[in-house]
Design an enzyme around this catalytic site. Sequence first.
Site, short mmCIF file in Angstrom:
data_model
loop_
_atom_site.label_atom_id
_atom_site.label_comp_id
_atom_site.label_asym_id
_atom_site.label_seq_id
_atom_site.Cartn_x
_atom_site.Cartn_y
_atom_site.Cartn_z
N ASP A 1 -35.94 33.75 -9.90
CA ASP A 1 -35.91 34.04 -11.33
C ASP A 1 -35.90 32.71 -12.08
O ASP A 1 -35.69 31.64 -11.49
CB ASP A 1 -34.66 34.87 -11.64
CG ASP A 1 -34.59 35.31 -13.09
OD1 ASP A 1 -35.64 35.46 -13.73
OD2 ASP A 1 -33.46 35.49 -13.59
N ASP B 1 -34.98 32.45 -16.18
CA ASP B 1 -33.94 32.48 -17.21
C ASP B 1 -32.58 32.81 -16.59
O ASP B 1 -32.45 33.78 -15.84
CB ASP B 1 -34.28 33.52 -18.29
CG ASP B 1 -35.50 33.12 -19.09
OD1 ASP B 1 -35.42 32.13 -19.84
OD2 ASP B 1 -36.56 33.78 -18.95
#
Length: 308
Positions: free
Chosen positions: A28, A30
């Site tokens: 991922d 953010d």
Amino acid sequence: MAKPQHILQLSEEQRSNFVDSFDRVISDIDGVLWTLEHSVPRAADGYAALERMGKQLTFLTNNSVRTSAQCVKLFDKIGMQVRPEQIWHPAQSIVSYLQNIKFNGLIYIIASQSFKTVLREAGFQLLDGPNEFIEESYASLAEHIFGREPVRAVIIDVDFNLTSPKILRAHLYLRHPECMLIQGATDRLLPVAKGVNIIGPGAFASILVESSGKKPITLGKPGRELGDLLVEHYQIVQPSRVLMIGDMLAQDVSFGRQCGFQTLLVLSGGCSREQLLAETDPQRIPDYYADSVADVAQMLGEAPKSRV
């Protein structure tokens, strides 16, 4: 139920076995590399250490508001050289999916302008709106939501200007038996600051799922269709040799579990240690956790290198 292990508490043998157990990292962005407020300190060191160990890196985000080019610039600011093709977001995943099934129909879309641009540049025909305030009367509402356009797919993602008429219009298109419902980001809550969440697109997409009775095709995490797309694209033969890194239990860990990947949760974003330890759903409990990706470099015995 086995509890996840902090990677810095693994024995030397366990660390060696862990590092040798995966070839590809899907991470991922953010909450892992940066938040709305700041960059995660020395996260770049962790990825640099993984690359030196020969691990292949792919970055998978539910955020299509930020373009791949903008992501590349942000990576550069923290000292990471990442190519656009290493970055996957829902708009790109949806394009790949639609191209794979040779879709050529009309799409009604609820999403950001950057999201729409990705689909238009891929050659898809889009319909959107209403994009203005309407008169508060049922006659005006009917004028804006009823249409005879041959829409064969409804796509919903983040739309900062989402309105009731857009949802109502999408629902009416979905009455057609051949109209697909496709969702990008599934987050019901989006962490925007420490301890502060706002309602995410998943909450609005669920309205269409429940009202239409249609099973959505989900091309954001933790969608099964997204996992299938990645496995096929990267020709992943042994899913267990992939490590999924993320900061959210519902999106990242659940996605990794569903795909058969190993999972590493970092506490630098949307999940606290207290929330992790309180989780009881096996699908949302990671194999390992860390304070941040910087712990990976420390685990491998590397001194801090990056400035941020």
